[in-house]
Design a protein around this motif. Structure first.
Motif, PDB file in Angstrom:
ATOM      1  N   ASP B  74     -23.157  18.823 -24.915  1.00 47.68           N
ATOM      2  CA  ASP B  74     -23.183  17.764 -23.895  1.00 47.68           C
ATOM      3  C   ASP B  74     -21.837  17.581 -23.187  1.00 47.68           C
ATOM      4  OD1 ASP B  74     -25.774  17.311 -24.620  1.00 47.68           O
ATOM      5  OD2 ASP B  74     -25.275  15.723 -26.041  1.00 47.68           O
ATOM      6  N   SER B  75     -20.861  18.418 -23.505  1.00 46.41           N
ATOM      7  CA  SER B  75     -19.566  18.283 -22.830  1.00 46.41           C
ATOM      8  C   SER B  75     -19.618  18.773 -21.389  1.00 46.41           C
ATOM      9  CB  SER B  75     -18.486  19.063 -23.585  1.00 46.41           C
ATOM     10  OG  SER B  75     -18.323  18.512 -24.863  1.00 46.41           O
ATOM     11  N   THR B  76     -20.743  19.332 -20.997  1.00 41.90           N
ATOM     12  CA  THR B  76     -20.934  19.725 -19.598  1.00 41.90           C
ATOM     13  C   THR B  76     -22.361  19.420 -19.169  1.00 41.90           C
ATOM     14  OG1 THR B  76     -20.938  21.554 -18.016  1.00 41.90           O
ATOM     15  CG2 THR B  76     -21.496  22.101 -20.293  1.00 41.90           C
ATOM     16  N   ALA B  77     -22.532  19.235 -17.874  1.00 40.97           N
ATOM     17  CA  ALA B  77     -23.886  19.010 -17.351  1.00 40.97           C
ATOM     18  C   ALA B  77     -24.680  20.313 -17.317  1.00 40.97           C
ATOM     19  CB  ALA B  77     -23.799  18.419 -15.949  1.00 40.97           C
ATOM     20  N   ALA B  78     -23.987  21.441 -17.320  1.00 38.24           N
ATOM     21  CA  ALA B  78     -24.691  22.727 -17.320  1.00 38.24           C
ATOM     22  C   ALA B  78     -25.391  22.937 -18.660  1.00 38.24           C
ATOM     23  CB  ALA B  78     -23.709  23.860 -17.053  1.00 38.24           C
ATOM     24  N   LYS B  79     -26.464  23.706 -18.622  1.00 33.92           N
ATOM     25  CA  LYS B  79     -27.221  23.970 -19.852  1.00 33.92           C
ATOM     26  C   LYS B  79     -27.377  25.475 -20.053  1.00 33.92           C
ATOM     27  CE  LYS B  79     -30.025  19.758 -19.482  1.00 33.92           C
ATOM     28  NZ  LYS B  79     -29.423  19.015 -20.577  1.00 33.92           N
ATOM     29  N   SER B  80     -27.519  25.838 -21.321  1.00 38.12           N
ATOM     30  CA  SER B  80     -27.711  27.255 -21.611  1.00 38.12           C
ATOM     31  C   SER B  80     -28.586  27.412 -22.841  1.00 38.12           C
ATOM     32  CB  SER B  80     -26.364  27.943 -21.847  1.00 38.12           C
ATOM     33  OG  SER B  80     -26.577  29.278 -22.253  1.00 38.12           O
ATOM     34  N   SER B  81     -29.416  28.433 -22.821  1.00 37.63           N
ATOM     35  CA  SER B  81     -30.186  28.736 -24.035  1.00 37.63           C
ATOM     36  C   SER B  81     -29.380  29.660 -24.939  1.00 37.63           C
ATOM     37  CB  SER B  81     -31.520  29.386 -23.654  1.00 37.63           C
ATOM     38  OG  SER B  81     -31.273  30.525 -22.848  1.00 37.63           O
ATOM     39  N   ASN B  82     -28.281  30.160 -24.444  1.00 32.69           N
ATOM     40  CA  ASN B  82     -27.421  31.021 -25.271  1.00 32.69           C
ATOM     41  C   ASN B  82     -25.976  30.949 -24.783  1.00 32.69           C
ATOM     42  OD1 ASN B  82     -26.224  32.920 -26.860  1.00 32.69           O
ATOM     43  ND2 ASN B  82     -27.198  34.692 -25.879  1.00 32.69           N
ATOM     44  N   TRP B  83     -25.259  29.984 -25.288  1.00 34.85           N
ATOM     45  CA  TRP B  83     -23.858  29.834 -24.872  1.00 34.85           C
ATOM     46  C   TRP B  83     -23.001  31.012 -25.317  1.00 34.85           C
ATOM     47  CZ3 TRP B  83     -22.229  26.796 -21.218  1.00 34.85           C
ATOM     48  CH2 TRP B  83     -22.916  25.609 -20.929  1.00 34.85           C
ATOM     49  N   HIS B  84     -23.496  31.787 -26.250  1.00 38.56           N
ATOM     50  CA  HIS B  84     -22.687  32.876 -26.819  1.00 38.56           C
ATOM     51  C   HIS B  84     -22.755  34.164 -25.997  1.00 38.56           C
ATOM     52  CE1 HIS B  84     -21.821  30.694 -30.580  1.00 38.56           C
ATOM     53  NE2 HIS B  84     -22.942  30.087 -30.276  1.00 38.56           N
ATOM     54  N   LYS B  85     -23.494  34.144 -24.915  1.00 37.07           N
ATOM     55  CA  LYS B  85     -23.671  35.387 -24.148  1.00 37.07           C
ATOM     56  C   LYS B  85     -22.406  35.793 -23.385  1.00 37.07           C
ATOM     57  CE  LYS B  85     -26.751  37.580 -20.837  1.00 37.07           C
ATOM     58  NZ  LYS B  85     -27.799  37.382 -19.822  1.00 37.07           N
ATOM     59  N   PHE B  86     -21.669  34.820 -22.941  1.00 41.92           N
ATOM     60  CA  PHE B  86     -20.525  35.116 -22.062  1.00 41.92           C
ATOM     61  C   PHE B  86     -19.422  35.893 -22.785  1.00 41.92           C
ATOM     62  CE2 PHE B  86     -16.215  33.663 -20.804  1.00 41.92           C
ATOM     63  CZ  PHE B  86     -16.144  34.263 -19.562  1.00 41.92           C
TER      64      PHE B  86
END
Lengths: 556, 361
Positions: B74-86
């Motif tokens: 929740d520290s950003t308004a953006a959402k991801s189903s996989n934050w680990h991809k980047f």
């Protein structure tokens, strides 16, 4: 050419001095007038005095200096391979590095993150440069340690445990103390965590045992890669210590801060002692094969680095500002190490739990016994037979020592605060917080949970202070599980799908290695859950029994 | 006489000294590499910051007073189903970061030292010296603001890969702010009291030409969403204002004023930005094409683009008078702004969102 002519004389030209450079860089900041910076990391402290930067270094000298340090580190690693270091390294030592190097990169990078938390708190910008360098330093430490670990994995006889390192860090029953250490840097009151806990106590006091004392022991075990990396890391710490002290000085003259400072110094010292001494004491005393009686024991190192260097020359002078120092806790920590065998009990606990570790622990032997008895008189009577039992129970087919009924060891309660178990049995504290029962290793740890990590401290609101959360008792995560299933769930199984990553010996031979089948049929339980299920009277009875301790049965 | 020498079997802790289960398992095996083989950067970076959804068995064990955990989606308004991809495109870990930063420090120092030795500053056009004093002197504060904003932002990301990319971004910005500060101070030694090194800050705080830029920077510094900060810096402010001033003004005009030092100093920031931009575009592209949250994220990004874009465009337009100040005029503000608008258009297209007409027209 005249003898007095030097290259420096030819090339030198007038430049700006260090102080002027630092002053100009500090003047880069300004007070925003269009949009205020969000204070997203709260503190209950009041900071009104501009923090001074004691180091006065700027980035254009910092980066080349660090690159030079890196060149020496990586050159040394190459040299170690050319010199066939691993042919002569002691596996007993390197195995413990699987635990140490699984833990340490996260605390390091957490320290980088925490610079964001203090960066906006200090009025003025002078110390911002110091925090910037510390942020990049901690990025250095985290990734240089990941590199060292990879290097061990590629070159050491048994890579299992290194290969799963970050997954193991998140799951292991021992690394849980490292997570408590690291999360302490980045959560809760920004000054409590990023200044007092991290820089004033962990870096100023305990990095000396971590990054100075431990590398010496590594070298005695044929590992000169670890000293190369960690002494280079430690050379950055002096700057961090300066940052921490400077920030401290910007708060200490305000009497409104004294109560919180006293709280935080007490909490941070005790928890650093409980966690760092548990881990590093074990590595140094039990991970070594060097039993030179002239070398300092961990207790002696602690006296030098923590008592003399930190307590007497750093903490005591804080009294002149009106801060009450927790002298009793310092002497209690010392007593825990020299009289109550804290480190030895931790090593014993780690070895009892070997099936749920991800490294090998071999039994201590007669040569070790003699040294321990010399350094810690009375050691043999308390621990000698245990390690003989451990040696016997290291063979596949024996009952693993965690569930062995013969040797007499009683699995301990876990401390809810420092997460090291309550190993000094007579000191266990059981208390209630918000109507729930918890166990603690000491009255200091009970105080930490019940009084320090709360919304109010001695009548003063402390909304910024952190709270303990999560599934803090590791044993609770696997309550009711078969040991073999738990090990599979932990991922502590080698690529053949059956041989365990951890082994209670250093025999690099499939015939000698434990598999899932060897450990199946034993059910893990949570001591805290069982204690909570008891009636208050039975709970008291159980705790009274616990305080009496246990006796290892004679080995024959 | 035959002497029988018995030697003990060689005890060795080296790889290959024995073969047993797991003895060949010499790769970090707990994450999926982006490519066919793990890179060194990935091994140094992935999963060092744990995640309760991956291996953090006991969850985060200390929370903030209000219950927030150490790291939160929740520290950003953006959402991801996989934050680990980047994965950071520049693949930086400590060694490569120090090598690059140190090389830049050496390059800048050499240029300045050699320039000063040849008396270059005495041949700078006098009007240009005042431009450097007032405007390069003001701009250094903008770079510092970007550095402190990213220093703040690197605390919040949900993975180590994101946070380290933001951290190196901060390191580059803060170095460049210091590069400019110390360069101007050294120039002052050669030029003497004609060059007022305090003037830059005065212009930053008071000159109407710079107030749009300051407002834009302070809006970024004041944002509480770490990805909004990262987005606003690299996808909005840098192309519309940062590059506009650095490339579109300093680097194009300096030579014509007899100044060969300043473009070399400033060129380092352009190279830094290419890397920071590549990292940022990669991250925001992933999020804008998220299997579950693409539409949501594009909406969020469009909001950030509109808000920070308007501020940055206003800031850019306010800078126009600076182009009139050098004595020798070799490029126009209109051309520079057109290039900046084209740049942001290309960047956001790369990410997968559309720049509003107000930014590109």
């Amino acid at each position: 050419m005249t003898a007095s002519l030097t290259l420096n004389k030819i090339t030198a030209q007038k430049g700006i001095g260090i102080t002027e450079a630092a002053n100009r860089v500090a003047d880069l900041g300004w007070t925003p007038s269009y949009v205020q910076e969000a204070m997203t990391f709260p503190t209950d402290y009041k900071i009104s005095k501009v923090a001074r930067d004691p180091m006065k270094q700027v980035l254009r000298s910092y980066f080349p200096m660090q690159e030079e340090k890196d060149n020496r580190v990586y050159g040394a690693l190459d040299a170690a391979l050319r010199g066939d270091m691993f042919r002569n390294v002691e596996p007993r030592w390197v195995e413990w590095m699987k635990l140490f190097l699984a833990i340490i990169p996260f605390p390091e990078i957490s320290a980088a993150r925490s610079m964001a938390m203090v960066g906006r708190l200090a009025p003025g910008e002078e110390l911002r440069t110091g925090f910037t360098m510390q942020m990049v330093d901690e990025f250095r430490h985290s990734t240089i340690q990941m590199n060292l670990k990879k290097w061990y994995m590629e070159n050491y006889i048994d890579p299992a445990g290194f290969d799963i390192t970050e997954a193991a860090f998140g799951k292991c029953y021992a690394t849980t103390i490292g997570r408590q250490f690291a999360e302490g840097f980045i959560t809760g009151d920004a000054i409590t965590s990023a200044n007092v806990y991290l820089t004033v106590v962990a870096e100023t006091a305990f990095t000396n045992t971590l990054f100075v004392a431990m590398p010496s022991e590594a070298a005695r075990n044929g590992d000169y890669a670890l000293p190369t990396v960690f002494l280079s890391v430690q050379s950055d710490e002096s700057r961090h210590i300066g940052n921490g002290h400077s920030m401290l000085m910007s708060m200490i003259n305000n009497p409104d801060n004294h109560l919180l400072l006293e709280r935080d110094l007490k909490y941070a010292f005790w928890q650093n002692h409980a966690i760092v001494d548990a881990a590093i004491g074990t590595f140094i005393e039990y991970g070594t094969t060097n039993r030179d009686k002239n070398k300092e024991s961990y207790a002696e190192l602690w006296h030098r680095w923590i008592y003399e260097d930190y307590y007497r020359t750093y903490m005591l002078p804080l009294e002149k500002y009106g801060i009450k120092i927790h002298h009793d806790d310092v002497s209690e920590a010392w007593d825990r190490i020299v009289k109550k065998n804290y480190v030895h009990k931790v090593a014993q606990f780690f070895s009892v739990g070997w099936p749920v570790n991800f490294w090998r622990i071999e039994a201590q032997t007669e040569k070790d016994f003699e040294w321990f008895e010399h350094k810690y008189p009375g050691w043999y009577a308390e621990f000698g037979d245990y390690w003989k039992w451990y040696g016997r129970k290291s063979k596949p087919g024996e009952t693993n020592i965690l569930f062995d009924q013969e040797n007499g060891y009683v699995y301990p309660h876990r401390c809810w605060s420092c997460m090291v178990p309550c190993l000094i049995r007579e000191d266990i504290v059981c208390d209630e917080v918000d109507g729930k029962v918890y166990t603690y290793c000491s009255k200091q740890c009970a105080w930490t949970h019940k009084l320090a990590f709360a919304a109010e401290y001695e009548g003063r609101p402390t909304p910024a202070m952190g709270r303990f959360s999560g599934r803090r008792e590791w044993e609770d995560c696997y309550h009711g599980w078969d040991l073999a299933d738990a090990i599979k769930d932990l991922g502590f199984v080698r690529p053949d799908g059956k041989t365990l990553v951890p082994q209670p010996h250093l025999r690099f031979d499939d015939k000698e290695m434990w598999t899932l089948d060897h450990v199946r049929g034993h059910t893990l339980q949570s001591p805290l859950r069982l204690l909570r299920e008891l009636s208050p009277a039975d709970r008291e009875k159980s705790l009274a029994e616990y305080r009496k301790g246990f006796k290892i049965r004679p080995f024959n | 006489m035959n002497a029988q020498v018995q030697t003990a079997p060689q005890k060795s802790g080296a790889a290959g000294a024995a073969t047993f289960a797991g003895s060949e398992s010499r790769k970090y095996n707990y994450y999926e590499p982006k490519g066919r083989k793990a890179t060194h950067y990935e091994d140094m970076t992935v999963d060092v910051q744990p995640d309760p959804e991956r291996y953090l068995l006991q969850d985060w064990i200390i929370s903030f007073g209000d219950g927030r955990p150490a790291y939160s989606k929740d520290s950003t308004a953006a959402k991801s189903s996989n934050w680990h991809k980047f994965r950071a495109i520049d693949q930086e870990w400590e060694r490569t970061h120090y090598q690059r930063q140190s090389t830049i420090c050496g390059m800048i120092q050499n240029v300045i030292d050699n320039g000063r030795k040849s008396g270059a500053a005495s041949r700078f056009d006098k009007t240009w010296i005042k431009v450097l004093q007032d405007h390069l002197g003001a701009y250094k504060h903008a770079e510092f603001g970007l550095g402190t904003a990213t220093m703040q932002a690197q605390r919040y990301g949900y993975t180590q890969m994101i946070n380290n990319a933001v951290l190196t971004n901060s390191s580059y910005k803060l170095r460049f702010a210091q590069d400019l500060t110390l360069y101007l101070a050294e120039l002052g030694i050669d030029i003497g009291p004609t060059l007022d090194t305090a003037a830059g800050k005065k212009h930053w705080l008071e000159d109407p030409v710079w107030q749009g830029t300051r407002k834009s920077i302070e809006s970024i510094m004041g944002a509480t969403d770490y990805l909004e900060q990262y987005f606003a810096i690299n996808l909005v402010f840098e192309p519309l204002v940062g590059e506009l001033f650095r490339s579109g003004f300093i680097m194009q005009l300096a030579a014509a004023q007899g100044d060969f030092i300043t473009p070399a100093v400033v060129s380092a920031a352009e190279a830094d930005y290419e890397r920071n931009l590549a990292n940022a575009v990669e991250l925001f592209h992933i999020l804008a094409h998220e299997p579950e949250f693409a539409a949501h994220n594009q909406g969020v990004f469009n909001g950030w683009l509109a808000e920070h874009g308007a501020l940055a465009l206003e800031a850019a337009k306010n800078l126009q008078p600076i182009w009139s100040q050098p004595r020798v005029k070799v490029s126009s503000f209109a051309d520079a702004l057109a290039a900046a608008k084209n740049r942001i258009k290309n960047i956001v297209t790369e990410v997968g969102i559309r720049a509003p007409a107000s930014l590109t027209a």
